[in-house]
Design a protein around this motif. Structure first.
Motif, PDB file in Angstrom:
ATOM      1  N   ASP A  22      -8.055  16.380   4.989  1.00  0.00           N
ATOM      2  CA  ASP A  22      -7.708  15.976   6.348  1.00  0.00           C
ATOM      3  C   ASP A  22      -6.441  15.123   6.286  1.00  0.00           C
ATOM      4  O   ASP A  22      -5.953  14.790   5.196  1.00  0.00           O
ATOM      5  N   ASP A  23      -5.901  14.762   7.459  1.00  0.00           N
ATOM      6  CA  ASP A  23      -4.702  13.924   7.505  1.00  0.00           C
ATOM      7  C   ASP A  23      -4.902  12.668   6.663  1.00  0.00           C
ATOM      8  O   ASP A  23      -5.983  12.069   6.652  1.00  0.00           O
ATOM      9  N   TRP A  24      -3.810  12.260   6.009  1.00  0.00           N
ATOM     10  CA  TRP A  24      -3.893  11.086   5.128  1.00  0.00           C
ATOM     11  C   TRP A  24      -2.517  10.438   5.090  1.00  0.00           C
ATOM     12  O   TRP A  24      -1.705  10.712   4.224  1.00  0.00           O
ATOM     13  N   ALA A  25      -2.251   9.603   6.105  1.00  0.00           N
ATOM     14  CA  ALA A  25      -0.936   8.982   6.233  1.00  0.00           C
ATOM     15  C   ALA A  25      -1.075   7.650   6.961  1.00  0.00           C
ATOM     16  O   ALA A  25      -2.103   7.366   7.571  1.00  0.00           O
ATOM     17  N   MET A  26      -0.020   6.853   6.909  1.00  0.00           N
ATOM     18  CA  MET A  26      -0.110   5.468   7.352  1.00  0.00           C
ATOM     19  C   MET A  26       0.877   5.136   8.463  1.00  0.00           C
ATOM     20  O   MET A  26       1.942   5.738   8.584  1.00  0.00           O
ATOM     21  N   ASP A  27       0.534   4.125   9.230  1.00  0.00           N
ATOM     22  CA  ASP A  27       1.426   3.502  10.194  1.00  0.00           C
ATOM     23  C   ASP A  27       2.195   2.393   9.459  1.00  0.00           C
ATOM     24  O   ASP A  27       1.587   1.528   8.828  1.00  0.00           O
ATOM     25  N   GLY A  71       8.407   9.984   8.201  1.00  0.00           N
ATOM     26  CA  GLY A  71       8.124  11.412   8.212  1.00  0.00           C
ATOM     27  C   GLY A  71       6.739  11.684   7.663  1.00  0.00           C
ATOM     28  O   GLY A  71       6.401  11.204   6.571  1.00  0.00           O
ATOM     29  N   LYS A  72       5.937  12.411   8.425  1.00  0.00           N
ATOM     30  CA  LYS A  72       4.562  12.734   8.016  1.00  0.00           C
ATOM     31  C   LYS A  72       4.361  14.236   8.147  1.00  0.00           C
ATOM     32  O   LYS A  72       3.749  14.714   9.109  1.00  0.00           O
ATOM     33  N   CYS A  76       1.880  11.600   3.696  1.00  0.00           N
ATOM     34  CA  CYS A  76       3.095  10.792   3.626  1.00  0.00           C
ATOM     35  C   CYS A  76       3.440  10.518   2.164  1.00  0.00           C
ATOM     36  O   CYS A  76       2.586  10.621   1.269  1.00  0.00           O
ATOM     37  N   PHE A  77       4.705  10.197   1.928  1.00  0.00           N
ATOM     38  CA  PHE A  77       5.211   9.929   0.587  1.00  0.00           C
ATOM     39  C   PHE A  77       6.184   8.752   0.648  1.00  0.00           C
ATOM     40  O   PHE A  77       6.601   8.333   1.726  1.00  0.00           O
ATOM     41  N   ILE A  78       6.566   8.269  -0.515  1.00  0.00           N
ATOM     42  CA  ILE A  78       7.651   7.304  -0.614  1.00  0.00           C
ATOM     43  C   ILE A  78       8.453   7.638  -1.862  1.00  0.00           C
ATOM     44  O   ILE A  78       7.886   8.086  -2.873  1.00  0.00           O
ATOM     45  N   ARG A 133       0.849  -1.188   0.000  1.00  0.00           N
ATOM     46  CA  ARG A 133       0.000   0.000   0.000  1.00  0.00           C
ATOM     47  C   ARG A 133       0.889   1.243   0.000  1.00  0.00           C
ATOM     48  O   ARG A 133       1.376   1.668   1.042  1.00  0.00           O
ATOM     49  N   PHE A 134       1.092   1.799  -1.182  1.00  0.00           N
ATOM     50  CA  PHE A 134       1.955   2.966  -1.333  1.00  0.00           C
ATOM     51  C   PHE A 134       1.154   4.256  -1.231  1.00  0.00           C
ATOM     52  O   PHE A 134       0.038   4.347  -1.753  1.00  0.00           O
ATOM     53  N   PRO A 135       1.749   5.291  -0.620  1.00  0.00           N
ATOM     54  CA  PRO A 135       1.179   6.632  -0.734  1.00  0.00           C
ATOM     55  C   PRO A 135       1.593   7.224  -2.078  1.00  0.00           C
ATOM     56  O   PRO A 135       1.961   6.479  -3.002  1.00  0.00           O
ATOM     57  N   ILE A 136       1.571   8.540  -2.212  1.00  0.00           N
ATOM     58  CA  ILE A 136       2.058   9.176  -3.431  1.00  0.00           C
ATOM     59  C   ILE A 136       3.549   8.885  -3.570  1.00  0.00           C
ATOM     60  O   ILE A 136       4.325   9.107  -2.644  1.00  0.00           O
ATOM     61  N   VAL A 137       3.922   8.331  -4.712  1.00  0.00           N
ATOM     62  CA  VAL A 137       5.329   8.019  -4.985  1.00  0.00           C
ATOM     63  C   VAL A 137       5.949   9.209  -5.704  1.00  0.00           C
ATOM     64  O   VAL A 137       5.409   9.692  -6.703  1.00  0.00           O
TER      65      VAL A 137
END
Length: 294
Positions: free
Chosen positions: A259-264, A222-223, A193-195, A156-160
């Motif tokens: 709103d916040d949009w990031a992962m653990d 980093g978020k 978050c990003f990758i 499950r990738f965020p914006i690459v």
């Protein structure tokens, strides 16, 4: 251990980097594409020219073959996942699906995998038809986890982000801030978050080589709040972000979340994957994108 691998979608962005890394690790690599994008792999890979959407053609290309791992970067729906299962049943040892942060709705900076438990998600019989991108990815995961006769994992990738990002989402912000052009971003306090493109390739390779199963969140450490990201771009470009909270869709930021949009990412970390710090690669990337063209 050398693996015989197939990559579906391996001629651009992080898919291309994945192929290079697999070759570098000594794996025997086959790429399956429509043949519309030239690649630089030369005779280091085997090529299958096929349209992923043509199940009969894909089945014919896979006939009599077996791969230890299939990396699937171009599966977006339950129908495509079910077609892949029919094609690769008995022909693959492990399946790695590129999925997305989009399976989650916004609203948290620490979303764990169990927030969307696709292994328990019922998917309607095919043809399911067109659904929103995030729902399609969630359904594709569910099909592989619930219906496939072979083990599967989903990244499950965020914006690459990276210099090879053909969608140019970070480029949008760098160019506008550098040139004093406004854009619409509804909530600069939201965390994201990003990758990095190379890190995404590393993560897919790790899933395949270690035989992991189930869903895994994958994002650089980093978020940042969006205002912090914009401040970074300001510093690196010498510009100043001109942000509107609302405005025409044509001016909307690709990072314009409500709103916040990031992962653990603790599940992947506990399994042994070490993520890069956002600070290690994002500032240099912004500088690279902001540099005048030679």
């Amino acid at each position: 251990m050398t693996q015989n691998v197939l990559v579906l979608g391996g001629t651009r962005f992080f898919g291309k980097i994945l192929v290079e890394k697999l070759i570098g690790a000594g794996h025997a690599v086959t790429i399956a594409t429509r043949g519309r994008t030239e690649d630089s792999f030369g005779d280091r890979v085997e090529r299958i020219k096929v349209d992923r959407a043509d199940e009969a053609a894909l089945a014919a290309a896979a006939e009599g073959r077996y791969w230890d791992v299939v990396y699937d970067n171009i599966c977006y729906t339950a129908d495509e996942a079910r077609a892949a299962i029919r094609v690769f049943d008995g022909k693959v040892g492990h399946y790695v699906l590129t999925s997305s942060l989009s399976v989650y709705g916004a609203g948290s900076a620490d979303m764990p995998e169990e927030r969307v438990d696709t292994a328990s998600l019922d998917v309607p019989p095919s043809p399911v038809g067109k659904v929103p991108y995030g729902e399609g990815k969630a359904q594709a995961e569910a099909v592989f986890f619930r219906e496939a006769p072979f083990p599967a994992a989903a990244a499950r990738f965020p914006i690459v982000l990276g210099p090879n990002d053909y969608t140019k989402r970070l480029h949008f912000h760098v160019d506008r801030i550098k040139n004093g052009v406004s854009f619409v971003m509804p909530n600069t306090q939201a965390c994201i978050c990003f990758i990095y493109e190379e890190e995404a390739a590393d993560f897919l390779k790790w899933l395949g080589e270690t035989g992991q199963t189930g869903p895994f969140n994958a994002a650089s450490a980093g978020k940042p709040k969006l205002r912090e990201l914009l401040a970074l771009i300001d510093r690196e470009t010498g510009g100043s972000a001109i942000v509107m909270s609302e405005g025409p869709e044509s001016e909307a930021s690709p990072f314009g979340i409500e709103d916040d949009w990031a992962m653990d990412t603790s599940r992947a970390e506990s399994a042994g994957f070490v993520f890069r710090s956002l600070d290690d690669w994002l500032p240099p990337l912004v500088r690279e994108l902001a540099a005048p063209e030679a």
